[in-house]
Design a protein around this motif. Structure first.
Motif: not given
Length: 821
Positions: A174-177, A200-202, A318-319, A448-449
């Motif tokens: 969530l922080a990365r997002l 972090f692709a996608g 995972d989100f 990442l989600p």
């Protein structure tokens, strides 16, 4: 006694547990004897497994009724029913996650023995809180109501709540997002010490699936609401996170038998999250610490073997970014069709107000946690191993283990919080096993989600237990973990084997998945499929260097002393860069002078330690702000998850900073030396402002203190002083062996993470093993055992639990018989 506790006693009385005599009650199959020693620790004699688990639950219900009620209501989403609308948001978050729903489903797949254990423990908790006290606990006297009736699903729900609150990386996802949505992928890549562009692709903010700028704004709105909801849930049970454990082989000890130390680090709560007990049955015996609200002993010994735990931090959740259909209760699949969600109607009772209806959507991946927002088609769902209906064994069976293989194989069924479990036995074996089931992913890295409607989204199964890392009897003669990446241990093991080829060493390497890469500086670790969000390695490095520096004659007191170590490796690594400065600012010169004379110990009485801590925090803030001017708090671990909550980004900022200080690359500041000088000056000015005019006022442990807070009344103006303990001075920081975390955004605030328990097990005579909790056995502020261990904890001292039956009887202060009724 403080004035607040004196008033509490005058108004409500002491409300102590029934500790002697006989109680006839429903639940036991045969008579049970509970002897309590001078620390209030129960020593239980039971005739069967079921009665043993009942008795542990009963004693916890007696001693921790208020704490257990909060746990019960958080897992069921029924806290607002007890305390009012202030808890409604927390209840909503709990209902969306579905702790109770998942626990009910899991009951159906438990083995008969496991189900008996959970059912018996639940009956014990209910009986202890209802009839094991002279009067209802103070929490019920103040708030009203009666203790809840527990069932087996409630105990499983607490295990799921613990798994959620000790996350592997969902909070960092969530922080990365948040950083990606606010400041772009480049900002996140620059600030994330474990990521890479490929990882972090996608990203849902970049492209694909019709996701444009408007969708990103909508997702950001949903993310804001989600983090606020999770903050409300965690406000009543703060997380913390960390821990150390290490084992020393008999070849290195004075006795010739192994030693094992374990000190788990969680949030500073009162009462502690841990509960001490000693249980004897005709088939097995165990003494140690369990988590309040759960059966089993994650830290303990059985007379032959001892074990301890640290958070393993493998990635078990995972989100996913879901695209909602036009009907609002379906989600888009990879083939472009919309799959209907299961709609669960949750009715939340609120004290003094009408019921609230909450419709929860459950996708093929898991529940949607973000609220449905008008005109926003994106939502976040959660997949988590601990939400799946899977068998549970683990610590329910460890008391019967008589070998490392037998011990570790019980964790083939452990879909709960990931752990590094260390083991040592009287036969001379020491071992390590990484436990906790981990998913295998179709694509992505779990950082990442991931959009749910792309072809390689989702999970395909779990990593086989046989492929989980473990080690036995390493050539170096010791094992240590401190929330570090598991591949680091594998690398060290290989180096030891190369240096000591004649020493028997066994490690799990199916297909050699975690041997060091030939280009490890640029390649992901071979265990990346297990997770990447581990904590900086400074604590484990310090433990290992201390263990390596001494070949023999280790004694239990030496391990206890190492648990108190406050030497800073980060200062060692940045010292030359800082002392190379030639400041012109007088405040910066004062800071440099103090640091030049510092021994690097983050001691409670150290002034230079305070300068160092505030300087590092200031530099971390500056580094984050320069790359993520909008979402920089998320990069510092704040992430919007409450006033005192932090995510694991906070625990990796220092190594990231040190790398930057060494490289001093362009693209960050116009001049690294000038930035560092400015930060030193700010550190001195901050200390003058918050502590006093000069260094005599700046002792680190008196500036950044420890306060133990009650889960319900901790922040209350009048009740807090009665139910809390402290503040007390506290040395150390997030990267010292004696951990006491400081938040980069507010380094002088109360520590949010510390050693709630310290244990040292002596395999030469396990009866001499030592224990101490930060607080006491009881949650009753008027009990003599509310905080009687706190002075010992502060002084680095501890006590033993009697093991032999004759010693137990001699040590008994009270004896209670529980009779079938």
């Amino acid at each position: 006694m403080s004035l607040s506790r004196l008033l509490l006693r005058l108004v409500l009385g002491r409300r102590l547990p029934v500790a002697s005599g006989e109680l006839r009650l429903r639940g036991p199959v045969a008579p049970i004897t509970v002897r309590r020693d001078k620390w209030g620790v129960p020593h239980i004699d039971a005739g069967s497994d079921a009665d043993a688990h009942f008795a542990v639950g009963f004693c916890q219900g007696q001693d921790r009724a208020g704490q257990l009620e909060v746990l019960w209501r958080l897992t069921r989403g029924r806290l607002a029913e007890w305390v009012g609308p202030v808890a409604l948001v927390a209840d909503r978050a709990s209902r969306r996650i579905g702790f109770r729903r998942a626990a009910e489903a899991q009951l159906e797949v438990l083995s008969p023995d496991a189900r008996v254990a959970f059912e018996a423990f639940a009956r014990g908790v209910t009986a202890g809180a209802a009839v094991g006290l002279t009067q209802k606990s103070h929490e019920f006297a103040i708030v009203g109501g009666t203790p809840a009736a527990w069932d087996a699903a409630d105990v499983l729900g607490v295990l799921k709540l613990q798994s959620f609150l000790l996350p592997s990386n969902w909070d960092v996802e969530l922080a990365r997002l948040r950083i990606v949505l606010a400041d772009g992928a480049d900002a996140m890549i620059a600030l994330d010490p474990v990521g890479s562009e490929g990882a972090f692709a996608g990203s849902p903010s970049l492209s694909g699936g019709g996701r444009g700028e408007g969708s990103s704004v909508g997702l950001a709105t949903a993310l804001d609401q989600l983090t606020a909801d999770l903050a409300a849930l965690q406000a009543h049970l703060p997380r913390g996170g960390g821990s150390n454990n290490w084992a020393v082989a008999g070849t290195r000890t004075a006795s010739g038998k192994p030693l094992l130390a374990s000190d788990p680090h969680l949030a500073p709560t009162c009462p502690p999250p841990w509960y001490l007990a000693h249980v004897r049955t005709p088939q097995w015996e165990v003494a140690g610490a369990g988590l309040a609200g759960a059966p089993g002993f994650p830290i303990g010994h059985n007379g032959f073997a001892a074990w301890g735990v640290t958070a393993g931090l493998t990635d078990n959740s995972d989100f996913f970014v879901e695209t909602l259909g036009p009907d609002g209760h379906s989600v888009r699949q990879p083939d472009g069709t919309f799959a209907p969600c299961q709609v669960v109607r949750e009715v939340i009772s609120v004290k003094g107000q009408p019921d609230v209806i909450e419709d929860v959507l459950v996708t093929p991946r898991g529940p949607i946690l973000t609220p449905v927002i008008p005109d926003v088609s994106l939502a976040l769902s959660l997949s988590a191993i601990w939400l799946d209906p899977r068998p549970v064994i683990g610590f329910l069976k460890t008391p019967t283990a008589r070998s490392f293989d037998e011990f570790r194989n019980h964790f083939a069924a452990w879909p709960a919080l990931p752990l590094n479990v260390l083991y040592a036995d009287a036969g001379g074996t020491i071992g390590w096993q990484l436990v906790g089931e981990v998913p295998t992913r179709r694509g992505g890295h779990g950082l990442l989600p991931r959009p749910a409607d792309i072809p390689d989204s989702g999970w395909t199964g779990t990593v086989p237990f046989e492929a989980m890392p473990f080690a036995v009897n390493p050539a170096c003669g010791y094992l240590a973990t401190a929330n570090n990446a598991p591949y680091q241990w594998a690398v060290d093991s290989e180096q030891w084997a190369e240096n000591n080829p004649s020493t028997a060493t066994r490690e799990r390497r199916p297909g050699d998945p975690f041997s060091p890469s030939s280009d490890s500086a640029h390649s992901p670790p071979p265990t990346a499929h297990l997770g990447r969000d581990f904590i900086d390695e400074y604590r484990v490095r310090r433990i290992r260097e201390c263990l390596a520096a001494r070949d023999a004659d280790w004694a239990p007191a030496d391990l206890a002393a190492l648990q108190l170590d406050v030497q800073s490796i980060p200062w060692r690594e940045m010292r030359d860069r800082v002392l190379a400065l030639a400041p012109t600012d007088p405040d910066a010169r004062d800071a440099r002078a103090l640091l030049a004379a510092w021994d690097g110990r983050v001691d409670s009485e150290s002034t230079a330690a305070a300068v160092f801590e505030v300087f590092v925090a200031e530099m971390c803030v500056r580094v984050a702000r320069v790359k993520a001017p909008t979402a920089w708090p998320a990069a510092l671990g704040e992430g919007g998850l409450g006033v005192a909550a932090t995510n694991l980004f906070a625990d990796r900022r220092v190594s990231h900073l040190i790398g930057l200080l060494r490289a001093q690359s362009s693209g960050w500041f116009a001049s690294w030396p000038r930035e560092m000088e400015s930060a030193l000056a700010v550190a001195v000015r901050t200390l003058r402002k918050v502590a006093g005019p000069g260094p005599a006022y700046w002792a680190w442990g008196h500036l950044r203190q420890l306060r133990l807070e009650h889960p319900l009344f901790g922040k209350h103006r009048w009740l807090g002083p009665a139910f809390n303990r402290g503040p007390v001075p506290c040395g150390g920081d997030a990267n010292t062996v004696s951990q006491a975390g400081a938040r980069p955004t507010n380094p002088t605030d109360f520590t949010h993470n510390m050693a709630n328990l310290r244990t040292v097990f002596d395999l030469a005579d396990l009866a001499r093993s030592t224990f101490v909790m930060c607080g006491g056995q009881s949650g009753n502020p008027l009990s003599p055992h509310h905080a009687d261990q706190l002075p010992l904890w502060q002084q680095g001292e501890s006590f033993t639990l009697p093991w032999d039956q004759a010693d137990v009887i001699r040590a008994a202060v009270d004896t209670l018989r529980l009779l079938p009724g």
